[in-house]
Motif scaffolding. Sequence first.
Motif, mmCIF file in Angstrom:
data_model
loop_
_atom_site.group_PDB
_atom_site.id
_atom_site.type_symbol
_atom_site.label_atom_id
_atom_site.label_comp_id
_atom_site.label_asym_id
_atom_site.label_seq_id
_atom_site.Cartn_x
_atom_site.Cartn_y
_atom_site.Cartn_z
ATOM 1 N N ALA A 67 0.818 -1.206 0.000
ATOM 2 C CA ALA A 67 0.000 0.000 0.000
ATOM 3 C C ALA A 67 0.857 1.263 0.000
ATOM 4 C CB ALA A 67 -0.928 0.004 1.217
ATOM 5 N N SER A 68 1.941 1.253 0.759
ATOM 6 C CA SER A 68 2.804 2.438 0.834
ATOM 7 C C SER A 68 3.468 2.725 -0.501
ATOM 8 C CB SER A 68 3.873 2.240 1.911
ATOM 9 O OG SER A 68 3.293 2.033 3.178
ATOM 10 N N VAL A 69 3.987 1.691 -1.158
ATOM 11 C CA VAL A 69 4.696 1.896 -2.419
ATOM 12 C C VAL A 69 3.737 2.345 -3.518
ATOM 13 C CG1 VAL A 69 6.030 0.728 -4.218
ATOM 14 C CG2 VAL A 69 6.549 0.317 -1.819
ATOM 15 N N TYR A 89 -3.060 -0.291 10.108
ATOM 16 C CA TYR A 89 -2.350 -0.307 8.831
ATOM 17 C C TYR A 89 -2.329 1.069 8.161
ATOM 18 C CZ TYR A 89 -2.465 -5.426 9.075
ATOM 19 O OH TYR A 89 -2.288 -6.730 9.458
ATOM 20 N N PRO A 90 -3.466 1.771 8.074
ATOM 21 C CA PRO A 90 -3.422 3.103 7.444
ATOM 22 C C PRO A 90 -2.467 4.064 8.138
ATOM 23 C CG PRO A 90 -5.690 2.352 7.649
ATOM 24 C CD PRO A 90 -4.860 1.389 8.427
ATOM 25 N N GLY A 91 -2.357 3.973 9.465
ATOM 26 C CA GLY A 91 -1.451 4.866 10.170
ATOM 27 C C GLY A 91 -0.013 4.663 9.756
ATOM 28 N N LEU A 92 0.444 3.414 9.697
ATOM 29 C CA LEU A 92 1.829 3.151 9.305
ATOM 30 C C LEU A 92 2.044 3.478 7.829
ATOM 31 C CD1 LEU A 92 4.588 2.157 10.130
ATOM 32 C CD2 LEU A 92 3.843 -0.189 9.641
ATOM 33 N N VAL A 93 1.052 3.230 6.991
ATOM 34 C CA VAL A 93 1.167 3.573 5.572
ATOM 35 C C VAL A 93 1.345 5.077 5.397
ATOM 36 C CG1 VAL A 93 -0.089 3.650 3.390
ATOM 37 C CG2 VAL A 93 -0.067 1.552 4.728
ATOM 38 N N LEU A 94 0.562 5.874 6.115
ATOM 39 C CA LEU A 94 0.686 7.335 6.023
ATOM 40 C C LEU A 94 2.056 7.806 6.493
ATOM 41 C CD1 LEU A 94 -2.835 8.516 7.270
ATOM 42 C CD2 LEU A 94 -1.943 8.561 4.934
ATOM 43 N N VAL A 95 2.583 7.181 7.531
ATOM 44 C CA VAL A 95 3.915 7.561 8.022
ATOM 45 C C VAL A 95 4.981 7.240 6.978
ATOM 46 C CG1 VAL A 95 5.668 7.061 9.762
ATOM 47 C CG2 VAL A 95 3.290 7.367 10.443
ATOM 48 N N LEU A 153 12.528 -1.361 -0.577
ATOM 49 C CA LEU A 153 13.645 -1.640 0.325
ATOM 50 C C LEU A 153 13.563 -0.772 1.577
ATOM 51 C CD1 LEU A 153 16.609 -1.929 -2.217
ATOM 52 C CD2 LEU A 153 15.210 -3.747 -1.260
ATOM 53 N N PHE A 154 13.251 0.517 1.410
ATOM 54 C CA PHE A 154 13.161 1.428 2.557
ATOM 55 C C PHE A 154 12.071 0.975 3.531
ATOM 56 C CE2 PHE A 154 14.732 5.059 -0.359
ATOM 57 C CZ PHE A 154 16.038 4.627 -0.198
ATOM 58 N N CYS A 155 10.882 0.706 2.996
ATOM 59 C CA CYS A 155 9.751 0.347 3.859
ATOM 60 C C CYS A 155 9.946 -1.029 4.500
ATOM 61 C CB CYS A 155 8.446 0.370 3.055
ATOM 62 S SG CYS A 155 7.983 1.998 2.407
ATOM 63 N N TRP A 156 10.467 -1.978 3.735
ATOM 64 C CA TRP A 156 10.624 -3.343 4.258
ATOM 65 C C TRP A 156 11.663 -3.389 5.381
ATOM 66 C CZ3 TRP A 156 7.887 -7.729 2.964
ATOM 67 C CH2 TRP A 156 8.378 -8.921 3.473
ATOM 68 N N ASN A 157 12.737 -2.617 5.241
ATOM 69 C CA ASN A 157 13.826 -2.661 6.216
ATOM 70 C C ASN A 157 13.582 -1.777 7.434
ATOM 71 O OD1 ASN A 157 15.407 -4.455 4.724
ATOM 72 N ND2 ASN A 157 16.304 -2.802 3.524
ATOM 73 N N ASP A 158 12.508 -1.028 7.443
ATOM 74 C CA ASP A 158 12.273 -0.105 8.561
ATOM 75 C C ASP A 158 11.965 -0.867 9.847
ATOM 76 O OD1 ASP A 158 11.401 2.460 9.915
ATOM 77 O OD2 ASP A 158 9.532 1.317 9.931
ATOM 78 N N VAL A 190 4.560 7.004 3.737
ATOM 79 C CA VAL A 190 4.388 7.917 2.606
ATOM 80 C C VAL A 190 4.961 9.292 2.930
ATOM 81 C CG1 VAL A 190 2.683 9.122 1.198
ATOM 82 C CG2 VAL A 190 2.401 6.690 1.671
ATOM 83 N N ALA A 191 4.681 9.779 4.126
ATOM 84 C CA ALA A 191 5.206 11.091 4.514
ATOM 85 C C ALA A 191 6.728 11.096 4.609
ATOM 86 C CB ALA A 191 4.598 11.519 5.851
#
Length: 275
Positions: free
Chosen positions: A78-80, A137-143, A203-208, A145-146
């Motif tokens: 969702a983030s990507v 889930y939406p909260g982490l997705v918004l973070v 890569l950024f989101c997965w490794n966070d 994305v920001a």
Amino acid sequence: MTRVRPSWWLLAVPMSLLALGTIYPLLFTANVAMKTRRDYVLDRFSLTDALRFDNIGTAWNSVGMGRYFVNSLIVVTASVVLLLLLGSMAGFALSQLRFRGSSALFLGCLAGLFVPFQVIMVPLARIMADSALIDTYPGLVLVYVAQFLPFTVFLMTSYYRAVPSEIIDAARIDGNSVYGVYRRIMLPLGTPALLSVGILDVLFCWNDVLMSLVMMPSAEHRTLMVGVTSLRGQYSDDIPTFASGVLIAALPVLVVYLFLQRQIADGVAAGSTKG
């Protein structure tokens, strides 16, 4: 025989050392994951005498890493998707559309690259808590994305600036609206950059770990990287099982990078040099 220039040796030696320093931790982790706890305590640096996959099964089943894997897959996907959609739109607008304040807006996006998450972590967590977005889930997705949108906007803007303005003008003369130009012209032309930026965002989101740990405190909604930390606690010293969890979490990222490393390099080079 052709001679090798000394300048090539000056470049090859440090690059080889850098590659060795990058590959060695992965090989060490894989070697530890194949050992028993007794073998690790006796000699942690020796090579394993057999390939044992019991630790991988233990790491997968003991803390419910299957659920963590699904959580990461949902959030990262969702983030990507949002990052690519918003980043490509913003890149098109900032590179090809003429409006007041576009330069200042682009500089503002660049400024976001220099703001680490640790600086805004406390106020952001309070805002997300007041909005009832903590542990969702939406909260982490918004973070995500920001946090990663400035990087996506920067690369897409730099890539789209290389598109000749005559192509945009011809599309407008043919009757396309701004949205039509974006959908029919800019998206197909930006496919290589979108692929590269998408891989980097994955890569950024997965490794966070930090953002997920702050926004997803409950065990049910943990992502895979945070779930790996559950394998080692204050009273647990099963390092081979912990190494197996690290290997499981790193394997998807490693596979993506090995198969798509050319696209990553080409996209970064295009975004950093064009325009």
